[in-house]
Design a protein around this motif. Structure first.
Motif, PDB file in Angstrom:
ATOM      1  N   GLY A  64       0.822  -1.216   0.000  1.00  0.00           N
ATOM      2  CA  GLY A  64       0.000   0.000   0.000  1.00  0.00           C
ATOM      3  C   GLY A  64       0.843   1.248   0.000  1.00  0.00           C
ATOM      4  O   GLY A  64       0.560   2.203  -0.725  1.00  0.00           O
ATOM      5  N   MET A  65       1.897   1.271   0.805  1.00  0.00           N
ATOM      6  CA  MET A  65       2.789   2.426   0.873  1.00  0.00           C
ATOM      7  C   MET A  65       3.461   2.677  -0.479  1.00  0.00           C
ATOM      8  O   MET A  65       3.538   3.822  -0.941  1.00  0.00           O
ATOM      9  N   ILE A  66       3.919   1.611  -1.123  1.00  0.00           N
ATOM     10  CA  ILE A  66       4.617   1.751  -2.405  1.00  0.00           C
ATOM     11  C   ILE A  66       3.672   2.250  -3.495  1.00  0.00           C
ATOM     12  O   ILE A  66       3.980   3.191  -4.230  1.00  0.00           O
ATOM     13  N   VAL A  67       2.513   1.625  -3.613  1.00  0.00           N
ATOM     14  CA  VAL A  67       1.561   2.001  -4.667  1.00  0.00           C
ATOM     15  C   VAL A  67       1.084   3.442  -4.483  1.00  0.00           C
ATOM     16  O   VAL A  67       1.031   4.227  -5.442  1.00  0.00           O
ATOM     17  N   ALA A  68       0.752   3.827  -3.251  1.00  0.00           N
ATOM     18  CA  ALA A  68       0.283   5.182  -2.997  1.00  0.00           C
ATOM     19  C   ALA A  68       1.363   6.215  -3.305  1.00  0.00           C
ATOM     20  O   ALA A  68       1.084   7.284  -3.870  1.00  0.00           O
ATOM     21  N   SER A  69       2.610   5.916  -2.955  1.00  0.00           N
ATOM     22  CA  SER A  69       3.716   6.846  -3.217  1.00  0.00           C
ATOM     23  C   SER A  69       3.968   7.000  -4.713  1.00  0.00           C
ATOM     24  O   SER A  69       4.254   8.101  -5.187  1.00  0.00           O
ATOM     25  N   ILE A  70       3.859   5.898  -5.438  1.00  0.00           N
ATOM     26  CA  ILE A  70       4.033   5.959  -6.900  1.00  0.00           C
ATOM     27  C   ILE A  70       2.956   6.855  -7.513  1.00  0.00           C
ATOM     28  O   ILE A  70       3.242   7.690  -8.390  1.00  0.00           O
ATOM     29  N   PHE A  71       1.732   6.703  -7.058  1.00  0.00           N
ATOM     30  CA  PHE A  71       0.654   7.542  -7.568  1.00  0.00           C
ATOM     31  C   PHE A  71       0.907   9.007  -7.255  1.00  0.00           C
ATOM     32  O   PHE A  71       0.708   9.883  -8.112  1.00  0.00           O
ATOM     33  N   GLU A  72       1.326   9.290  -6.040  1.00  0.00           N
ATOM     34  CA  GLU A  72       1.562  10.677  -5.661  1.00  0.00           C
ATOM     35  C   GLU A  72       2.678  11.285  -6.494  1.00  0.00           C
ATOM     36  O   GLU A  72       2.593  12.442  -6.925  1.00  0.00           O
ATOM     37  N   TYR A  73       3.722  10.508  -6.749  1.00  0.00           N
ATOM     38  CA  TYR A  73       4.852  11.008  -7.542  1.00  0.00           C
ATOM     39  C   TYR A  73       4.413  11.352  -8.964  1.00  0.00           C
ATOM     40  O   TYR A  73       4.688  12.450  -9.464  1.00  0.00           O
ATOM     41  N   PHE A  74       3.718  10.424  -9.612  1.00  0.00           N
ATOM     42  CA  PHE A  74       3.352  10.660 -11.008  1.00  0.00           C
ATOM     43  C   PHE A  74       2.220  11.679 -11.142  1.00  0.00           C
ATOM     44  O   PHE A  74       2.112  12.345 -12.176  1.00  0.00           O
ATOM     45  N   ALA A  75       1.382  11.807 -10.122  1.00  0.00           N
ATOM     46  CA  ALA A  75       0.386  12.879 -10.143  1.00  0.00           C
ATOM     47  C   ALA A  75       1.076  14.237 -10.125  1.00  0.00           C
ATOM     48  O   ALA A  75       0.674  15.168 -10.833  1.00  0.00           O
ATOM     49  N   SER A  76       2.145  14.356  -9.329  1.00  0.00           N
ATOM     50  CA  SER A  76       2.916  15.599  -9.274  1.00  0.00           C
ATOM     51  C   SER A  76       3.569  15.894 -10.624  1.00  0.00           C
ATOM     52  O   SER A  76       3.542  17.030 -11.107  1.00  0.00           O
ATOM     53  N   VAL A  77       4.154  14.862 -11.236  1.00  0.00           N
ATOM     54  CA  VAL A  77       4.786  15.041 -12.551  1.00  0.00           C
ATOM     55  C   VAL A  77       3.760  15.464 -13.593  1.00  0.00           C
ATOM     56  O   VAL A  77       4.009  16.362 -14.407  1.00  0.00           O
TER      57      VAL A  77
END
Length: 251
Positions: A64-77
């Motif tokens: 959950g931590m990994i998937v959520a962080s990936i989403f947050e990163y690419f949403a920012s990009v």
């Protein structure tokens, strides 16, 4: 329906948390409506990715931590590349990656995923099953049309906002250039000193010389974005970033 439900839940969470933190009501979300699609995308993906480990707290937390962080990163990009905007910045947090994600935030997402999957999702699923037994999917169709319409309207609104910020930059640059010209052509030392002081304090001088109140020069959604995302930066409007909070603190 899961996507929409968690988009609304995410909006409620962000609005509540940020309103408390900022000491004023913050209408969060990138779209006009009361939902944050990034939460909908993230949660539905997390539910799928963690389905086989939903009974294992450790792997549920890690995945959950990994998937959520990936989403947050690419949403920012995505926001930065498409709309030239940066709505959050974790640069002041330890171990951050380009200010987009940070370990402390990722740990928070991991804990949130555990609570979500173990306690919240079973209740949400019961409500959705009941709703679909009554509407047979028509509510989902109605919501889809509404969110697509909202997305199109938001794209036009943000593009206008981007043009507006660049106009603010040009307006500020013209104002500063006028002050420099008056300094060069001032006949009296007193006038030259006054213009230099105005240039040194150009924010206050600029707001004072505006013909209209600052909030009247911005649309509702533009005012909302500035108020609700205090750390927001428009990447190609440096002067606007310097003055955006003053637009409301100097009414």
């Amino acid at each position: 329906m899961l996507f929409f439900t968690y988009s609304v839940v995410g909006w409620l969470w962000e609005t509540f948390y940020c309103s408390i933190k900022d000491h004023h009501y913050a209408y969060r979300g990138f779209l006009f409506g009361p939902y944050c699609p990034v939460y909908g995308f993230a949660v539905t993906t997390i539910l799928v990715a963690t389905y086989n480990v939903r009974n294992n707290l450790f792997w549920l937390f890690v995945i959950g931590m990994i998937v959520a962080s990936i989403f947050e990163y690419f949403a920012s990009v995505f926001l930065e590349k498409v709309f030239h905007m940066k709505l959050w910045d974790y640069s002041d947090l330890w171990g951050n990656l380009q200010g987009r994600i940070a370990p402390a935030i990722s740990l928070f997402w991991g804990i949130g995923v555990v609570l979500l999957v173990r306690f919240i999702q079973p209740l949400i699923q019961q409500v959705i099953n009941w709703e679909e037994s009554w509407t047979h999917g028509f509510l989902a169709l109605f919501i889809t049309v509404g969110m697509v319409t909202d997305t199109v309207m938001t794209i036009f609104s943000i593009r206008h906002f981007h043009m507006t910020t660049k106009q603010w930059d040009q307006r500020i640059n013209d104002f500063q250039e006028q002050l420099r010209h008056r300094i060069r052509t001032a006949a009296q030392p007193e006038e030259r000193a006054l213009r230099k002081q105005q240039l040194a304090n150009w924010r206050e001088s600029f707001l004072t010389h505006l013909e209209k109140r600052p909030e009247q020069l911005l649309r509702w959604n533009e005012r909302r974005m500035i108020k609700s995302f205090p750390k927001m930066r428009v990447l190609d409007a440096k002067r606007f970033n310097q003055i955006k909070q003053d637009l409301f603190s100097n009414k």
